[in-house]
Design an enzyme around this catalytic site. Structure first.
Site: not given
Length: 429
Positions: A82, A269, A285, A383
């Site tokens: 991202e 998030k 993990d 972004h």
């Protein structure tokens, strides 16, 4: 490397960045080659890691810069697809380092193994008998994995609960025993699973019930890592926005996430945008870390913010995060994947506790980066500008054309693939 501040790093070519790292970290030829080699994770190694292998899947591998954590400099590897995440985390880290850096700590380092027992003739009696034989059970579990005991770890505690005690259903009523294991620098999944499986027959004998599940829990709430930062308002000034205005906007954004699960999911998030890339880069993990973090965010009965932002008496912005971190620095992919070992090496990580603290600091930084953008110009401005290169490539741009098309997309404020294709065709003519 004496400092994680590398001005102009983003303006360097990839070749120049690698040369700088080679010199700064005294990288070997093999380590440098792993950065240049698309097949650092060979197909042979991949075939031994999982089943049905047909190839490997790559992610961009970048560096979070400017991090000062507990007075120590960190250049932090991040594997993520991202746009803007690495830039945002590095930007906030630069602000925080001017305010003294992040302060972090770990609270214990115990992973949990669970044993589920059903069909006990008397659940209360079974519970008491397990507690009565607590030392015997802990010793038996240690005997199943003596190497961890020799390294100073092993089972440190045991407890037992009765779930759904008032429920008449034979399926829902159960006894659950926990062992708490110091796994040292390993994540410990295989270790704990071996322990609980080995003592399951003893538990059945003690409880007169039947054991079904015996497995670790990824809700590592006895292995918490915390990070904190304190930022004077003047360091938060952004364009026409005063520092105090940015500070208050960040706090209002946090209060929204703390009060509303719909906002909290997106807020968190953003936290995981910082955490996951470091977890992935170090071969850990990330699914386990994600699951534990989200469960911890709902520990009070409603899903809420993983971070907390407030104002102290001097008017400083104060950020805090506390999350369970089921990670390790030995074993598993951290040992097999060449870039996982490289990642730990350039951070000079000495323990799993230290890595956990670094990870939550990056999560806190990335969260502030997102909230700061939301409180000022909005999330899309920065972004989408960084995303424009990917859009240009998707539109067919190659080589030097990529920067040209990306710049035109930003200038025309149409950052979409259709527009990129149109610009590419114009460029070719």
């Amino acid at each position: 490397m004496t400092s994680s501040r590398i001005p102009g790093f983003y303006n360097m070519t990839v070749k120049e960045r690698r040369a700088l790292l080679r010199e700064a970290f005294s990288l070997t030829d093999a380590e440098t080659q792993n950065l240049s080699n698309a097949d650092a994770l060979t197909i042979g190694k991949a075939d031994n890691m999982i089943e049905n292998v047909i190839g490997t899947y790559q992610l961009p591998f970048g560096l979070g810069l400017n991090f000062l954590i507990n007075g120590k400099e960190y250049v932090i590897p991040m594997a993520i697809e991202e746009a803007s995440v690495v830039a945002s985390a590095s930007h906030v880290a630069k602000i925080v380092r001017e305010a003294g850096g992040f302060q972090t700590e770990s609270k214990e380092r115990l992973m949990i193994g669970q044993i589920q027992v059903v069909g006990c003739p008397d659940f209360q009696e079974a519970k008491q008998q397990i507690l009565h034989q607590k030392d015997t059970l802990m010793a038996a579990a240690d005997n199943a994995y003596p190497s961890i005991v020799h390294r100073g770890g092993g089972v440190k505690d045991l407890d037992v609960r009765i779930l759904n005690e008032e429920d008449a259903s034979s399926y829902s009523k159960m006894l659950v025993m926990h062992i708490y294991v110091d796994t040292c620098d390993a994540m410990g999944a295989n270790m704990i699973n071996t322990m609980v499986e080995s003592i399951a027959p003893i538990v059945e004998e003690i409880t007169k019930g039947k054991v079904y599940l015996r497995i670790l829990s990824n809700y590592a709430d006895r292995s918490l890592a915390t990070a904190k930062c304190m930022i004077p308002p003047h360091l938060l000034k952004t364009g026409s926005f005063a520092g105090e205005e940015v500070r208050d906007g960040v706090i209002h954004a946090y209060e929204f996430a703390a009060s509303d699960p719909y906002r909290a999911v997106t807020h968190n998030k953003g936290v995981m945008n910082g955490i996951d890339p470091v977890v992935i880069a170090t071969g850990n993990d990330w699914r386990a870390v994600e699951a534990g973090a989200h469960a911890y965010a709902a520990r009070n009965g409603q899903y809420g913010s993983m971070t907390k932002w407030s104002k102290d008496e001097e008017g400083n912005l104060v950020g805090e995060i506390e999350l369970p971190m089921s990670i390790g620095t030995v074993g598993g992919a951290t040992r097999v994947h060449p870039l996982a070992g490289f990642s730990l090496s350039i951070m000079h990580i000495e323990s799993a506790e230290e890595l956990a603290q670094v990870i939550v600091a990056v999560g806190l930084a990335q969260n502030l980066g997102a909230l700061k953008a939301l409180a000022t110009d909005g999330i899309q401005k920065g972004h989408m500008a960084l995303h424009s290169r990917s859009v240009a490539i998707a539109g067919g741009a190659t080589g030097e054309m990529i920067d040209v098309i990306a710049k035109q997309l930003v200038e025309q404020q149409e950052i979409r693939v259709g527009k990129a294709k149109e610009l590419v065709e114009q460029y070719k003519k």
